[in-house]
Design a protein around this motif. Structure first.
Motif, PDB file in Angstrom:
ATOM      1  N   UNK A  75      -2.519   7.686  11.019  1.00 45.33           N
ATOM      2  CA  UNK A  75      -2.166   8.329  12.288  1.00 45.33           C
ATOM      3  C   UNK A  75      -2.593   7.492  13.491  1.00 45.33           C
ATOM      4  N   UNK A  76      -3.742   6.904  13.402  1.00 44.98           N
ATOM      5  CA  UNK A  76      -4.265   6.179  14.573  1.00 44.98           C
ATOM      6  C   UNK A  76      -3.845   4.727  14.597  1.00 44.98           C
ATOM      7  N   UNK A  77      -3.583   4.154  13.417  1.00 45.81           N
ATOM      8  CA  UNK A  77      -3.242   2.736  13.372  1.00 45.81           C
ATOM      9  C   UNK A  77      -4.407   1.833  13.707  1.00 45.81           C
ATOM     10  N   UNK A  78      -5.628   2.357  13.662  1.00 47.66           N
ATOM     11  CA  UNK A  78      -6.797   1.558  14.003  1.00 47.66           C
ATOM     12  C   UNK A  78      -6.984   0.473  12.956  1.00 47.66           C
ATOM     13  N   UNK A  79      -7.043  -0.767  13.381  1.00 49.82           N
ATOM     14  CA  UNK A  79      -7.088  -1.889  12.456  1.00 49.82           C
ATOM     15  C   UNK A  79      -8.396  -1.925  11.671  1.00 49.82           C
ATOM     16  N   UNK A  80      -9.525  -1.657  12.386  1.00 51.44           N
ATOM     17  CA  UNK A  80     -10.803  -1.703  11.687  1.00 51.44           C
ATOM     18  C   UNK A  80     -10.884  -0.607  10.631  1.00 51.44           C
ATOM     19  N   UNK A  81     -10.382   0.589  11.007  1.00 49.11           N
ATOM     20  CA  UNK A  81     -10.389   1.688  10.034  1.00 49.11           C
ATOM     21  C   UNK A  81      -9.495   1.363   8.843  1.00 49.11           C
ATOM     22  N   UNK A  82      -8.317   0.815   9.123  1.00 45.81           N
ATOM     23  CA  UNK A  82      -7.395   0.461   8.026  1.00 45.81           C
ATOM     24  C   UNK A  82      -8.003  -0.603   7.127  1.00 45.81           C
ATOM     25  N   UNK A  83      -8.690  -1.575   7.705  1.00 44.34           N
ATOM     26  CA  UNK A  83      -9.295  -2.632   6.900  1.00 44.34           C
ATOM     27  C   UNK A  83     -10.379  -2.063   6.001  1.00 44.34           C
ATOM     28  N   UNK A  84     -11.219  -1.181   6.580  1.00 47.37           N
ATOM     29  CA  UNK A  84     -12.278  -0.582   5.764  1.00 47.37           C
ATOM     30  C   UNK A  84     -11.674   0.223   4.607  1.00 47.37           C
ATOM     31  N   UNK A  85     -10.605   0.969   4.893  1.00 49.49           N
ATOM     32  CA  UNK A  85      -9.974   1.774   3.839  1.00 49.49           C
ATOM     33  C   UNK A  85      -9.311   0.885   2.795  1.00 49.49           C
ATOM     34  N   UNK A  86      -8.705  -0.231   3.221  1.00 48.77           N
ATOM     35  CA  UNK A  86      -8.085  -1.167   2.262  1.00 48.77           C
ATOM     36  C   UNK A  86      -9.135  -1.748   1.331  1.00 48.77           C
ATOM     37  N   UNK A  87     -10.302  -2.091   1.894  1.00 52.14           N
ATOM     38  CA  UNK A  87     -11.374  -2.605   1.043  1.00 52.14           C
ATOM     39  C   UNK A  87     -11.802  -1.543   0.031  1.00 52.14           C
ATOM     40  N   UNK A  88     -11.821  -0.301   0.509  1.00 55.64           N
ATOM     41  CA  UNK A  88     -12.191   0.784  -0.407  1.00 55.64           C
ATOM     42  C   UNK A  88     -11.167   0.912  -1.540  1.00 55.64           C
ATOM     43  N   UNK A  89      -9.875   0.890  -1.192  1.00 55.96           N
ATOM     44  CA  UNK A  89      -8.819   0.985  -2.228  1.00 55.96           C
ATOM     45  C   UNK A  89      -8.864  -0.218  -3.159  1.00 55.96           C
ATOM     46  N   UNK A  90      -9.097  -1.402  -2.643  1.00 59.70           N
ATOM     47  CA  UNK A  90      -9.162  -2.590  -3.490  1.00 59.70           C
ATOM     48  C   UNK A  90     -10.331  -2.471  -4.467  1.00 59.70           C
ATOM     49  N   UNK A  91     -11.435  -1.916  -3.963  1.00 59.99           N
ATOM     50  CA  UNK A  91     -12.577  -1.742  -4.861  1.00 59.99           C
ATOM     51  C   UNK A  91     -12.291  -0.744  -5.975  1.00 59.99           C
ATOM     52  N   UNK A  92     -11.360   0.190  -5.700  1.00 61.83           N
ATOM     53  CA  UNK A  92     -10.975   1.167  -6.719  1.00 61.83           C
ATOM     54  C   UNK A  92      -9.668   0.792  -7.407  1.00 61.83           C
ATOM     55  N   UNK A  93      -9.235  -0.497  -7.297  1.00 61.97           N
ATOM     56  CA  UNK A  93      -8.053  -1.055  -7.981  1.00 61.97           C
ATOM     57  C   UNK A  93      -6.766  -0.326  -7.617  1.00 61.97           C
ATOM     58  N   UNK A 127      -4.060  -1.168  -5.854  1.00 63.11           N
ATOM     59  CA  UNK A 127      -3.549  -2.361  -5.179  1.00 63.11           C
ATOM     60  C   UNK A 127      -2.477  -1.995  -4.163  1.00 63.11           C
ATOM     61  N   UNK A 128      -1.610  -1.089  -4.511  1.00 64.64           N
ATOM     62  CA  UNK A 128      -0.511  -0.737  -3.616  1.00 64.64           C
ATOM     63  C   UNK A 128      -1.052  -0.217  -2.278  1.00 64.64           C
ATOM     64  N   UNK A 129      -2.004   0.740  -2.343  1.00 65.68           N
ATOM     65  CA  UNK A 129      -2.584   1.280  -1.109  1.00 65.68           C
ATOM     66  C   UNK A 129      -3.398   0.217  -0.373  1.00 65.68           C
ATOM     67  N   UNK A 130      -4.055  -0.625  -1.161  1.00 64.99           N
ATOM     68  CA  UNK A 130      -4.846  -1.680  -0.529  1.00 64.99           C
ATOM     69  C   UNK A 130      -3.956  -2.619   0.265  1.00 64.99           C
ATOM     70  N   UNK A 131      -2.817  -3.025  -0.373  1.00 69.26           N
ATOM     71  CA  UNK A 131      -1.877  -3.910   0.346  1.00 69.26           C
ATOM     72  C   UNK A 131      -1.346  -3.219   1.607  1.00 69.26           C
ATOM     73  N   UNK A 132      -1.037  -1.936   1.480  1.00 69.17           N
ATOM     74  CA  UNK A 132      -0.506  -1.184   2.627  1.00 69.17           C
ATOM     75  C   UNK A 132      -1.487  -1.177   3.791  1.00 69.17           C
ATOM     76  N   UNK A 133      -2.747  -0.887   3.531  1.00 69.86           N
ATOM     77  CA  UNK A 133      -3.717  -0.781   4.635  1.00 69.86           C
ATOM     78  C   UNK A 133      -4.184  -2.146   5.124  1.00 69.86           C
ATOM     79  N   UNK A 134      -4.155  -3.172   4.201  1.00 67.12           N
ATOM     80  CA  UNK A 134      -4.401  -4.519   4.715  1.00 67.12           C
ATOM     81  C   UNK A 134      -3.302  -4.909   5.706  1.00 67.12           C
TER      82      UNK A 134
END
Length: 1447
Positions: free
Chosen positions: A1001-1019, A1021-1028
């Motif tokens: 909703x916010x498009x905040x880059x720092x928030x998206x990056x933190x969430x992508x790292x979280x998704x990548x850590x939980x494998x 990949x699709x969500x991680x690529x999206x938020x990266x």
């Protein structure tokens, strides 16, 4: 300060209770009416001190009702209750009884302004007007008598209307104003002078009517009010009549020119009911009333304002004391009020700083009361001496103002407290004494052993012995001044000074001649007496011997001082070498100079306080900065008192006030702006300013100067806050010699140390003398002598004092030495650091700060406008309000810093609430307030919620998170819009879905990056690529795609990312061997064009090759460009191939391709091929290339471009040919003019001949000009011949043809013969043609004068063998035919016509013969004429004649 002497009137024993009193307006004569119910009334006159006038006693068995003095003469009008009016003359006592006119009680008596009319009125309404002569004597019977039938209450004369100002007209006429001059001359109308006095008056009656009586004594009713009229007032400035009734209703009326009155204001005055009301009126439109209350009320009718003045118990008034009556003295600006307790209260109009006046409450200052006992029921000011008479129901007292007497000498000071009391201070012993005298003290003189007082009639001397005052002698003496030296008293009488013993015995007489005048001023200093006379002479006597000896001869000051009116004061110095004088001018005003008489040199100099400079001598060497700094403080002032130091003959001091204050105030003691100025006075250096400072507010007047102190008298109840107390540890003692009882008196004398002696008040005489010398030498700028005078002084206090002096004198070099001797390293270091400041004042200010002279530092910073340093100074000294004001008004660059520092200060003082406000003003509250309130969590939470600031919300949320209050932390993170922290906390709490929603909703880059790292850590990949991708962290997304073979997403991500990521993705595609088109596109997008082309050629990606080629330019690899061009030629895309060949700098191949494939060469392509850089091609090769380009353009018909390229190649001939082919005449002419080559001029001229130059004169001129510039006279001659032929053939204008041929002959004559004689033949032919044409022209011109001769000439021309083409045969025959037709010789004309037809059978004869002539021939001869085609003889367009002459 003034005291009032009160004198009880010496009333006879038979007099009764005083009921009425009135002063003469000018003379010091008081009339008092007394009354008794049983014995009747009497009137007596009294003088200034209450002396009874025996000759002027008047007594009747009736009551006196009205008393009125004549305005100028000593004549008193008295009205009695039986209607009798008596005029009493002073001092003779003559009585004049007016003729019996009134039969009832007299209610009003009023004199006109000059006393020429007297109005009398009685209880029945009878009013009479009497005429009085210039001596105040009655002239006959009354002028007129009116009956109003009602008791008359008030009468007021209307002031005269102002006439022409004669003085103003005189000045205008002298300056040349003709209209003003005419008013003085006989030619103009007589000068209208205003009347000497106003003779019209208004009279009021008890029924509320006001009647107007004009100067002719005609009466008319003016206005009417409700109730009896108590007072009539006339506002002269506004032409307004004010009426006050018995009920205190005030009405104001404007008076019209025709005599009408219009009410414009009506108001009820406040009062206490049932009391007598006393009303006075001032010239400033101020109405003052006393109604038996504790206040008096004032109404400002001009300003429409009102206020009250009340008594003050601290000054000696009692609670509940009532005010019965008021009186106002305009000359002194004093308002007096009588009270029920026998006191007279006085309010003084205080002069504000700057001399501004205004009738407002703040400017009335209540003085110490004068007590006369009883109940004061009536007050009146009067006479030119401004005396005050007070009636206390039992007797009348006359109060006379006397300036407070004070004197200081030999460490003893005496100050007058009351008319009979003195306060005496002995500074050597610290003893205070009080002296109560039995007489009114008009003067006092003290020495170390005695106190002498006098009243103008008696002199009394007291001996000072410890704490006891003993009367040693008293004797009668009329001297108004007395001086004392040792045991001798000096008194004055006409033409001499008496030297007396304390008992009054005359020991010696100092006589003065008649020219020297009468002694009026005495002053003693040490053993010298100076005497001033009423004729402005001064003499100095030496008193050191047994007898007084003359120290110098008499000096007439009038010879030295211009505009001298009288000498006001004289003082001499300690060694009798200088005398200072204050004078008044001829007009009575005090002079703004203090004069100095040098006894030895017999010269008079002065110091002018109006300009702040002395008349001669050295004011300061080279006008030092200190003198300039203090010049403004000295200018525009006037000296009011002066003193010499009692022991130092060089030191002089005086008090000065502003000019406006001096001129407007009768007593300078009431002026607040008083300056004390100290000067050095020497023969060698003249007058030198030593110091100048404002007198402290608590001090009254300067008494003396005795180093190291100034001595001042104090205001009652006030002390100088900076005073150095003169008291000792022992309690002061008071003694009243006359009564023997002790009484507490206020200390009336204060002393203040000189600037140079602050801290050195108790130093020994050697140190004192050294300091005086130092100050003197420093003043004259002699630093060597200054140091010599103090080099032996070891006292730190002395050096510190001198350092303080350096602040005043701004001598930093001296200050450094002083600081060194003081051992003040800190101050020396601060002064050294301050040297970096560009302003000298700022450096001196730092010195002042180090010495504790904070006020001086403040003034210096303000003077040099260093508000930044002033701000810092205020902060350092704890003056935060001044610091804030300075920052807000002058130093806004440091405003936030000041707010911050003040907030830190408040925090340190524990005032967190105010500190919080200033942290906010300094914009540091986001950090400082949470820090300050971190120990007060509830207050911090309240502040956070109140501020609604994102940064503070974030800080608070972090604090709550640290306290594990995640829900509250989330709420405040949301308020702070800190989406990274929200996502981080949600991820921590496992709310992944909520975190994803926030990031999306916010498009905040720092928030998206933190969430992508979280998704990548939980494998995931699709969500991680999206938020990266949303975080624009494309390299991480690409990394995941490569690792997980997400080739489709990889292409899109690579295109969004940078060139490095594109290169990696392209390598990835190339290594896999699939999607080679993507690899080519990514290489191309990343800027690796060569790699993209190699891969495209290798994989036959023609579509990709097409795209890549569009991005190629001249900066690309030539080999790559050539390879691409071959590819496009192969695929018949010649235009693209040409562009690539040009980019590869293969211009010849590109041209070849353009020619072979018939491609249009555009301007853009040509510009790209036109190489100008010599590094690419040699100059010859470049020109060859340009010519080839031009040749191609010629073949394609692009002549302008060809011209441009030929020109760039330097081949202007070909350029001109190309331009000629274009047919652009304007550019051909321009190009020829620019190139300025003969061949080009000739080519252009030849081209222009092909145009219709006959209709365009500009072209004709250009052709001639070009042939001339091309130096082709043969061609120009040929052109002139062509012009001549055109003139003959088309227009038959042989005159112009003759001119053209003449020019052709001239041009051909200038040409060089290069054709072996052909030029001579041509010239001869031209000459022959010119000759023939000239003959024909002459024949035509001669025809009007001699037709026969003209015909003969023409016939002879026809016989010439080679007439045509010079002169056409048809024109010659036509001339003859016309002639014969006009002469009527039609036969001859016809024969000539036939002859012409034979010679020119193929031509139409109408071309040569006019239609009219042909018709006449046909009509006369009857032969039909051939009507073939013929040219119109009249052209449709006007013929353009051109001058073909080339200058």
């Amino acid at each position: 300060m003034a005291v009032y002497f009160d004198h009880r009137i010496e009333a006879p024993e038979s007099s009764n209770v005083p009921s009425k009193l009135t002063w003469h307006p000018a003379l010091p004569v008081l009339a008092v009416a007394s009354s008794s119910p049983t014995t009747g009334g009497n009137v007596d006159l009294y003088l200034q001190q209450g002396e009874y006038v025996d000759s002027c006693h008047l007594e009747r068995p009736l009551q006196t009702t009205v008393l009125r003095w004549h305005p100028t003469k000593p004549v008193l009008a008295l009205g009695w209750e039986n209607g009798e009016v008596v005029l009493l003359t002073h001092p003779s006592g003559d009585q004049t009884v007016l003729p019996s006119t009134h039969t009832a009680c007299i209610t009003l008596l009023e004199w006109s302004s000059s006393g020429s009319r007297l109005v009398t009125g009685d209880q029945t309404g009878s009013l009479a007007v009497w005429k009085v002569d210039a001596r105040g004597r009655l002239q006959g019977n009354h002028l007129v008598k009116h009956e109003y039938n009602k008791p008359l209450t008030c009468c007021i004369f209307r002031p005269a209307s102002p006439g022409d100002d004669v003085a103003k007209l005189a000045r205008a006429s002298v300056s040349g104003d003709e209209s003003a001059l005419d008013m003085f001359s006989w030619k103009g109308a007589p000068l209208k002078m205003g009347p000497q006095e106003g003779l019209a008056f208004y009279v009021s009656t008890a029924d509320g009517k006001v009647h107007s009586v004009d100067e002719h004594c005609k009466t008319s009713m003016l206005l009417s009010v409700e109730g009896a009229i108590k007072k009539l007032l006339f506002l002269d400035k506004r032409e307004v009549l004010a009426v006050i009734t018995e009920t205190l209703m005030l009405s104001q009326y404007t008076l019209g020119p025709e005599g009408g009155a219009q009410e414009f204001m009506k108001v009820k005055l406040s009062s206490k009911t049932g009391q007598n009301v006393d009303i006075v009126w001032t010239e400033n439109c101020l109405l003052i009333t006393a109604t038996g209350e504790q206040v008096i009320r004032l109404w400002d009718l001009d300003g429409d304002d009102n206020y009250v003045l009340s008594l003050n118990e601290t000054l000696g008034f009692e609670r509940g004391e009532m005010i019965n009556c008021v009186a106002y003295c305009a000359a002194k600006e004093i308002l007096a009020a009588g009270t029920s307790q026998g006191r007279i209260a006085m309010w003084k109009m205080v002069v504000q700083l700057g001399g501004i006046r205004g009738d407002t409450k703040a400017q009335w200052k209540l003085q110490t009361p004068t007590e006369i006992e009883g109940n004061v029921v009536q007050l009146q000011w009067g006479s030119s001496l401004n005396l005050l008479a007070a009636n206390n129901s039992n007797t009348v007292r006359i109060l006379c103002e006397h300036v407070m007497s004070a004197h200081f000498s030999q460490q003893v000071a005496a100050v007058q407290l009351t008319p009979t009391q003195l306060s005496i201070t002995m500074f050597t012993t610290g003893v205070y004494l009080a002296l109560q005298s039995e007489m009114h003290i008009k003067g006092v003189c003290v020495t170390k052993d005695s106190v002498t007082v006098w009243s103008g009639k008696q002199v009394t001397m007291y001996e000072l012995s410890g704490t006891v005052l003993r009367n040693t002698g008293s004797f009668p003496c009329d001297s108004h001044v007395v001086a004392v030296h040792d045991e001798n008293l000096y008194t004055v009488e006409p033409n001499r000074v008496q030297i007396r013993t304390p008992q009054g015995t005359v020991k010696q007489l100092l006589t003065f001649s008649k020219a020297e005048g009468n002694p009026v001023l005495l002053s003693v200093c040490q053993s010298y007496l100076v005497v001033g006379t009423d004729t402005a002479h001064i003499r100095v006597f030496d008193l050191s011997r047994r007898d007084a000896k003359a120290h110098c001869s008499a000096k007439n000051l009038a010879d030295q001082i211009a505009n001298l009116g009288a000498v006001k004061s004289v003082k001499c110095n300690a060694n009798g070498s200088q005398v200072s004088i204050l004078i008044s001018q001829v007009n009575g005003r005090p002079d703004h100079k203090v004069y100095f008489y040098d006894v030895e040199m017999d010269t008079v100099t002065h110091f002018d306080f109006f300009v702040g400079r002395p008349s001669s001598g050295i004011s300061q060497p080279e006008e030092s900065e200190r003198q300039q700094f203090q010049g403004t403080e000295l200018s525009g002032r006037c000296p009011v008192s002066h003193f010499w130091d009692e022991s130092e003959p060089r030191l002089f001091v005086c008090e000065t006030v502003p000019i406006s204050s001096e001129s407007s105030s009768t007593n300078f003691y009431d002026t607040t702006d008083v300056s004390v100025v100290t000067l050095f006075c020497t023969q060698e250096h003249g007058l030198l300013l030593q110091d100048c400072y404002p007198k402290p507010s608590g001090l009254q007047a300067l008494l003396a100067l005795d180093v190291p102190y100034y001595y001042f008298s104090c205001k009652p109840g006030e002390r100088d806050p900076s005073e150095i107390s003169a008291t000792t540890s022992a309690p002061p003692q008071q003694t009243l010699p006359s009564s023997g009882s002790a009484s507490q008196f206020p200390h009336m004398v204060s002393r203040r140390a000189l600037r140079d002696f602050v801290g050195l008040e108790n130093c020994e005489k050697a140190t004192r003398d050294a300091m005086l010398n130092f100050s003197f030498y420093l003043t004259i700028g002699d630093m060597d002598e200054a140091f010599k005078s103090i080099k032996l002084i070891k006292s730190k206090a002395v050096w510190e004092n001198m350092a303080r002096m350096c602040v005043k004198t701004r001598r930093l070099d001296v200050a450094r030495v002083c600081l060194g001797n003081m051992g003040n390293a800190r101050a020396a270091k601060a002064l050294k650091e301050a040297e970096t400041e560009p302003e000298p004042e700022a450096q001196v200010a730092m010195l002042a700060i180090q010495l504790g002279m904070l006020e001086d530092a403040e003034k210096l910073y303000k003077g040099c406008q260093r508000y930044d340093l002033l701000n810092y100074f205020y902060q350092a000294s704890g003056q935060w309000q001044q610091a804030l004001e300075t920052a807000e008004n002058h130093d806004r660059i440091h405003l936030r810093t000041t707010y911050y520092n003040y907030a830190k200060y408040l925090e340190s003082m524990g005032d967190k609430t105010l500190a919080l406000a200033y942290y906010e003003k300094s914009d540091t509250h986001r950090v400082e307030v949470p820090r300050m309130l971190q120990d007060d969590t509830p207050s911090l939470e309240i502040y956070v919620n109140k501020m609604k600031d994102k940064n503070i919300y974030k800080w608070w949320a972090q604090y709550l998170e640290s306290q594990s209050d995640m829900d509250s932390a989330l709420r405040f993170y949301e308020c702070a819009q800190d989406y990274l922290s929200l996502v981080r906390v949600h991820c921590y709490m496992g709310n992944i879905q909520k975190a994803s929603e926030i990031a999306n909703d916010t498009g905040d880059r720092a928030a998206s990056y933190h969430l992508a790292r979280h998704y990548e850590g939980h494998d995931d990949i699709k969500q991680a690529v999206h938020f990266y991708t949303r975080a624009q962290a494309y390299n991480n997304a690409i990394r995941l795609c490569k690792e997980n073979s997400l080739d489709d997403q990889l292409m899109n991500l690579a295109l969004l990312s940078n060139a490095e990521d594109m290169m990696e993705a392209a390598c990835y595609y190339e290594e896999k061997g699939t999607h080679m088109d993507r690899a080519v596109a990514l290489y191309h997008k990343a800027g690796y064009v060569s790699k993209a082309l190699e891969l495209a050629f290798a994989t036959q990606q023609f579509s990709a090759l097409q795209l890549i080629a569009e991005d190629l330019n001249e900066y690309s690899d030539p080999a790559l460009l050539a390879r691409c061009s071959d590819f496009f030629i192969t695929h018949s895309q010649y235009e693209k191939a040409v562009e690539l060949l040009v980019a590869a700098k293969k211009h010849h191949e590109a041209l070849e391709l353009c020619v072979n494939q018939s491609l249009t060469i555009t301007d853009e392509l040509v510009e790209r091929m036109a190489v100008t850089d010599s590094k690419d091609l040699s100059e010859d090769a470049r020109k060859e290339l340009l010519e080839r380009i031009a040749d191609c353009c010629m073949r394609q018909g692009n002549y302008h471009l060809a011209t441009k390229k030929y020109t760039q190649a330097g081949n202007k001939l070909k350029a001109m040919r190309a331009l000629l082919k274009s047919g652009d005449t304007e550019k051909i002419v321009f190009f020829a003019n620019v190139c300025r080559q003969k061949d080009l001029f000739i080519m252009a001229a030849n081209y222009l001949q092909s145009l219709d130059w006959r209709k365009h004169p500009e072209i004709l001129k250009t052709i001639i000009g070009f042939y001339t510039k091309g130096r082709a006279p043969e061609l120009l001659a040929g052109f002139y011949e062509a012009c001549a032929q055109v003139e003959i053939d088309d227009y038959q204008n042989y005159e112009k043809a003759l001119d053209a041929l003449t020019e052709a002959f001239k041009c051909l004559s200038k040409a060089k013969d290069s054709s072996s004689g052909q030029q001579e033949v041509r010239l001869a032919d031209l000459q022959h043609r010119v000759t023939l044409i000239k003959k024909f022209v002459n024949a035509r011109q001669l025809y009007t004068e001699d037709a026969g001769e003209a015909v003969r000439l023409c016939e002879s021309l026809l016989e010439e063998p080679e007439l045509d083409p010079a002169v056409r045969i048809g024109d010659a025959f036509g001339f003859l035919v016309e002639h014969h037709c006009q002469q009527g010789n039609y036969q001859v004309a016809y024969r000539k016509l036939e002859e012409l037809q034979k010679l020119l059978p193929s031509q139409n004869i109408k071309y040569y013969v006019s239609q009219a002539s042909l018709e006449a021939l046909q009509r006369e001869m009857g032969v039909p004429m051939d009507r073939g085609d013929s040219r119109h003889s009249v052209k449709e367009e006007d013929e353009v004649e051109e001058d073909l002459t080339v200058s």
